[in-house]
Each structure stands twice: as structure tokens, then as C-alpha cells.
Design a protein around this motif. Structure first.
Motif, PDB file in Angstrom:
ATOM      1  N   THR A 364       0.828  -1.209   0.000  1.00 55.88           N
ATOM      2  CA  THR A 364       0.000   0.000   0.000  1.00 55.88           C
ATOM      3  C   THR A 364       0.860   1.256   0.000  1.00 55.88           C
ATOM      4  O   THR A 364       0.631   2.183  -0.783  1.00 55.88           O
ATOM      5  CB  THR A 364      -0.930  -0.002   1.231  1.00 55.88           C
ATOM      6  OG1 THR A 364      -1.785  -1.140   1.180  1.00 55.88           O
ATOM      7  CG2 THR A 364      -1.783   1.258   1.268  1.00 55.88           C
ATOM      8  N   TYR A 398       1.902   2.121   8.467  1.00 55.97           N
ATOM      9  CA  TYR A 398       2.231   2.875   7.259  1.00 55.97           C
ATOM     10  C   TYR A 398       3.408   3.816   7.486  1.00 55.97           C
ATOM     11  O   TYR A 398       4.239   4.008   6.587  1.00 55.97           O
ATOM     12  CB  TYR A 398       0.989   3.658   6.808  1.00 55.97           C
ATOM     13  CG  TYR A 398      -0.247   2.795   6.787  1.00 55.97           C
ATOM     14  CD1 TYR A 398      -0.492   1.919   5.728  1.00 55.97           C
ATOM     15  CD2 TYR A 398      -1.152   2.812   7.850  1.00 55.97           C
ATOM     16  CE1 TYR A 398      -1.615   1.103   5.722  1.00 55.97           C
ATOM     17  CE2 TYR A 398      -2.271   1.993   7.855  1.00 55.97           C
ATOM     18  CZ  TYR A 398      -2.500   1.132   6.792  1.00 55.97           C
ATOM     19  OH  TYR A 398      -3.598   0.325   6.793  1.00 55.97           O
ATOM     20  N   PHE A 424      -5.224   5.800   5.525  1.00 57.30           N
ATOM     21  CA  PHE A 424      -5.245   4.404   5.085  1.00 57.30           C
ATOM     22  C   PHE A 424      -6.333   3.685   5.871  1.00 57.30           C
ATOM     23  O   PHE A 424      -6.283   3.625   7.096  1.00 57.30           O
ATOM     24  CB  PHE A 424      -3.889   3.741   5.320  1.00 57.30           C
ATOM     25  CG  PHE A 424      -2.756   4.399   4.577  1.00 57.30           C
ATOM     26  CD1 PHE A 424      -2.497   4.069   3.264  1.00 57.30           C
ATOM     27  CD2 PHE A 424      -1.953   5.345   5.202  1.00 57.30           C
ATOM     28  CE1 PHE A 424      -1.447   4.676   2.573  1.00 57.30           C
ATOM     29  CE2 PHE A 424      -0.905   5.955   4.535  1.00 57.30           C
ATOM     30  CZ  PHE A 424      -0.661   5.622   3.202  1.00 57.30           C
ATOM     31  N   ALA A 461      -6.644   3.858   0.251  1.00 57.84           N
ATOM     32  CA  ALA A 461      -5.780   4.975   0.613  1.00 57.84           C
ATOM     33  C   ALA A 461      -6.368   6.280   0.067  1.00 57.84           C
ATOM     34  O   ALA A 461      -6.861   6.319  -1.070  1.00 57.84           O
ATOM     35  CB  ALA A 461      -4.387   4.764   0.068  1.00 57.84           C
TER      36      ALA A 461
END
Length: 468
Positions: A364, A398, A424, A461
Motif C-alpha cells: 500500500t 504505514y 489508510f 488509501a
């Protein structure tokens, strides 16, 4: 090499395979581990820390756990999976050391004794679940074995033991439930006043980083413990919502704690304590110490409940029982029976495919980077949403991979100065315009009307730029 060296190596390799088997694909990244690897990568990038992971009520653990991981992290090129594997093998090596120590005294029974330790659900869970609440267990067991077999203590040995136990307590203060009973046994039975003094100096010395942090920061942790709301506001955090509570009534809590501890041991701790007292005969000091740890846990864990609070006492009960039973003439049969029960209770679910693997967070973040959502010129911050009405506001899963890619988000308490906000979400169909959070208030809720959006597997996202 002597026979016991070979047996120690075989134990290490055998249990290392058991603990690391499918670990790379079965390990779930929880918010605590994400926090830990984010803090560790910050240290490797020059952000030296005098404190460790946050605890309840505004307190913090010591930093030793983080610095234990830093060398592995550097050597493996910032590979977070390597740290998970490293933790598993530390548990295996600890069993190898125990095997080396006890084989010369117990002979063939040592295999059964080590297996009783290594196959307990508590040990397997901790080996496959790195964290400050789990990773100290090998050090704790090694300290117990050292205390059990060592009869005389020189000053430097007492100092070293104090440092070791202090480091363990700095990993997680829950370890004190098991340290206190053994220390009482040790100080009363095996050390003179001079050795006790050096032990105390060693243990107190491990608090130096926390004391230095407090002195540099106007005693913010001390104030936070007594004025929690003020400290939570200072850090930008919010109190954790615990779904499981222990029992305030001691009698009810005894059964509550014992029932949960049975899941960690495979056998009810009361059964271990009673049978241990019967089997060991007159030499009951260690079983009494284990019982004391159990009682301290019942008294201490009467509000917020987490399974890792039970690990120290559970480990002490099992260790005291093994050390006592090993001297019995029927030890082979008794230990084999316990191992059979542990195998029935084997936590096979830990080897199933992960539902929150590290790879999904890495993918991601890499996608966001490739799309040009972050750059070194603009300041930005991150929010991670784990599930409906449960905001993992810091989004360390993240933040870690962003730092690994060379991008540094603003701290969790500074959303106001961010030019961009990355959200996210693991929640499907999230309406970000309706997010009612301190973080979005600081960034400016009016900015949430315009955003870019992309979906990577199960994570969505969002990129929001502050309107001028």
C-alpha cells in the motif's frame, strides 16, 4: 564438543524450527508491533530514545527492548520479518542454554524437562509474537534457572543479576509479578547484605534512561501517571478502550485469572501448584514463590485484562513445577504426561495464514509513493483506520514503510502543520468527510471534501491536500 553441547545445539535447532515454521506468512501485524518497528526504525535513523513503548495510564517502559532489536534491524537491511524470526530463535537459544545447564545434573530427563518448557502454549505464543510484553520471557526463565542452581553469589554476580532483572522489568512491569517472589526467595536464602546491596544497585541503575528522560522533560511521565488526561492531550493520544475486564472481587478474580492462565499452560495453575507442593515434599520454596506470583497477579490484574499480564506468573509456575518434579523418581512419567497435555493444547491457529500480513501495508505504501503522493518538500501526516469505530490514529503500520522509503511523517501530535494528510483505511466504503477525530479537526475538516483515492487489496488509501 561434549555431549551436552550437542544436545543443546539439537534443542536450539529443533525448537527454532517449531517456532519459526511458517512465521513469515502467519504473523499478523498488530498495532503494538507496528508501533515498535516504527520506533526502532526512528532510532536507526538517528532519533535516539530514552524511553520504550507506552504503557497504561501514561507511563512508559524502558528503552532496552528497542535497542535489543536495533542491531538485527541494521544487519538485515531494515527487514522487519527478520526481527520476528530473530525473536523466535532467541526463545529456541534460551532452551538450548537451559538444556546445557540441566543435562549435566538430570541426564536424559533433561529432554522431557526442556520439552515441557518449550511446548507450553505460553512459550510458543511468546516466541511467535515479538513485543515488549513477550520477548523478555527467555531472559526471565534463564534468570530463574541461574538462581535455582547457583548457591553462592559474589558481588559482581549479584550486580549482574540486578541489571538483568532490571532490564526485564523495563521490558514490561508485569514481569514484577514473577520477579518479586523470586527476589524475596533469593535475598532471604542465598545472599548476604553486601550481595543484596549490589543487586539493588544493579536493578536501580537500569532506571537511568527513564530518570534522564524525566529530568530533560520536566517529569512529564510522572505527571502523566497522576494526571492522565493532561498527558494524553500532550501526546495527542486517546485512552485505550479495553473490551475485557477482570473481576474486582478477589475470589471471583482467582477463578477468572486461573481459567485464562490455563489457556497459556494447558493445565490449570491451581493443579500445577497443588500437585507441585505434594510432589516436591519439604523443599517447597520455589512452589511457594510460584504461588506468590499467582496471588500477586490475582491482586494486581483486577481491572484491565490482557493475556500477556499472565505470562510472568504462568512462566514461574511452570518453571518451579519442572524444577521440583525433576527430582522425583516418577519424573519421567509425570513430565511425559504434561507434554502430552501440552500437545493437545498446541496453538495451531498461530500457523494459519495471516489476515494482516506486513506485505499488504508495504504494498500500500509503495503504491502511494509510486503515485507521487509524498515527497521530501511537503510536510504530511498519517491516519490509519483499522476497523469501524476503532481508530488506530497513528497508523504506524504505514509510517514504518514511509520511513523505510525515506519519507518522514510529522509526529502524531502535529496534524495542524501538515500540508497533506494520508488516510489508510481497512474499513469498506469509508466516508472520510464524516470523520470526527481530533486529528482531522487539527488538519481542518473542511479540507476533507476533495481527495484522491486508490484501493490496494483490502486497504483504501486517501490523499488530502490542505486547501489554500
Amino acid at each position: 564438543m561434549s555431549k551436552r553441547w550437542w544436545w543443546a545445539v539439537l534443542v536450539t535447532i529443533g525448537f527454532g524450527v517449531v517456532y519459526s515454521w511458517k512465521l513469515g506468512t502467519s504473523f499478523n501485524v498488530d498495532s503494538d508491533w507496528a508501533r515498535d518497528i516504527h520506533d526502532v526504525i526512528k532510532i536507526t535513523q538517528g532519533d535516539i530514545s530514552l524511553i520504550g513503548p507506552p504503557l497504561s495510564a501514561g507511563a512508559f517502559a524502558g528503552p532496552y527492548y528497542y535497542y535489543f532489536l536495533v542491531p538485527v534491524f541494521r544487519i538485515t537491511g531494515l527487514n522487519e520479518t527478520a526481527m520476528v524470526m530473530f525473536n523466535a530463535w532467541v526463545f529456541a537459544v534460551a532452551l538450548g542454554v537451559v538444556m546445557y545447564v540441566i543435562y549435566g545434573r538430570w541426564g536424559a530427563k533433561s529432554w522431557l524437562a526442556v520439552s515441557a518448557w518449550g511446548l507450553s502454549p505460553a512459550w510458543i505464543n511468546a516466541a511467535r509474537h515479538p513485543g515488549n510484553a513477550y520477548s523478555y520471557l527467555p531472559l526471565l526463565v534463564l534468570s530463574w534457572v541461574m538462581v535455582y542452581f547457583k548457591q553462592r553469589w559474589r558481588a559482581w554476580e549479584a550486580l549482574a543479576l540486578g541489571i538483568l532483572l532490571g532490564i526485564i522489568a523495563n521490558y514490561h512491569p508485569g514481569a514484577l509479578f514473577a520477579i518479586i517472589p523470586v527476589v524475596i526467595f533469593l535475598l532471604v536464602k542465598k545472599m548476604g547484605w553486601r550481595q543484596r546491596w549490589w543487586w539493588a544497585v544493579g536493578m536501580a541503575g537500569t532506571l537511568a534512561p527513564l530518570v534522564l528522560f524525566e529530568m530533560k522533560n520536566q517529569f512529564v511521565i510522572t505527571k502523566g501517571i497522576f494526571i492522565y488526561k493532561k498527558f494524553a492531550a500532550f501526546t495527542g493520544g486517546v485512552p485505550t478502550i479495553y473490551l475485557t475486564l477482570a473481576k474486582k472481587n478477589l475470589w471471583e478474580n482467582m477463578w477468572f485469572i486461573s481459567d485464562r492462565m490455563q489457556k497459556l499452560l494447558g493445565i490449570n495453575p491451581i493443579a500445577y501448584l497443588v500437585s507441585g507442593l505434594i510432589i516436591v515434599g519439604r523443599k517447597r520454596t520455589w512452589m511457594v514463590a510460584a504461588g506468590t506470583g499467582w496471588v500477586l497477579t490475582i491482586i494486581g490484574v483486577r481491572h484491565i485484562f490482557e493475556y500477556h499480564y499472565l505470562l510472568p506468573a504462568a512462566g514461574l509456575i511452570l518453571t518451579a513445577w519442572i524444577l521440583g518434579v525433576a527430582k522425583n523418581r516418577f519424573a519421567t512419567v509425570i513430565l511425559a504426561g504434561v507434554i502430552a497435555i501440552e500437545l493437545v493444547s498446541f496453538p495451531g491457529q498461530l500457523y494459519q495464514l495471516a489476515t494482516r500480513p506486513a506485505s499488504q501495508f508495504e504494498k500500500t505504501v509503495n503504491t502511494a509513493v509510486k503515485r507521487g503522493w509524498v515527497n521530501s518538500q511537503d510536510s504530511f501526516n498519517v491516519i490509519g483506520i483499522m476497523e469501524e469505530n476503532h481508530y488506530v490514529v497513528s497508523g504506524n503500520e504505514y509510517r514504518f514503510y514511509l520511513r523505510k522509503n525515506g519519507f518522514k511523517p510529522l509526529p502524531v501530535y502535529d496534524y495542524q502543520n501538515a500540508d497533506e494528510l494520508l488516510i489508510f483505511s481497512e474499513v469498506k466504503d469509508l466516508n472520510i468527510e464524516k470523520l470526527d477525530m481530533w486529528e482531522t479537526e487539527q488538519f481542518g475538516k473542511s479540507n476533507l471534501r476533495e481527495f484522491e483515492k486508490t484501493k490496494i487489496e483490502s486497504i483504501t488509501a486517501y490523499r488530502i491536500k490542505k486547501l489554500t
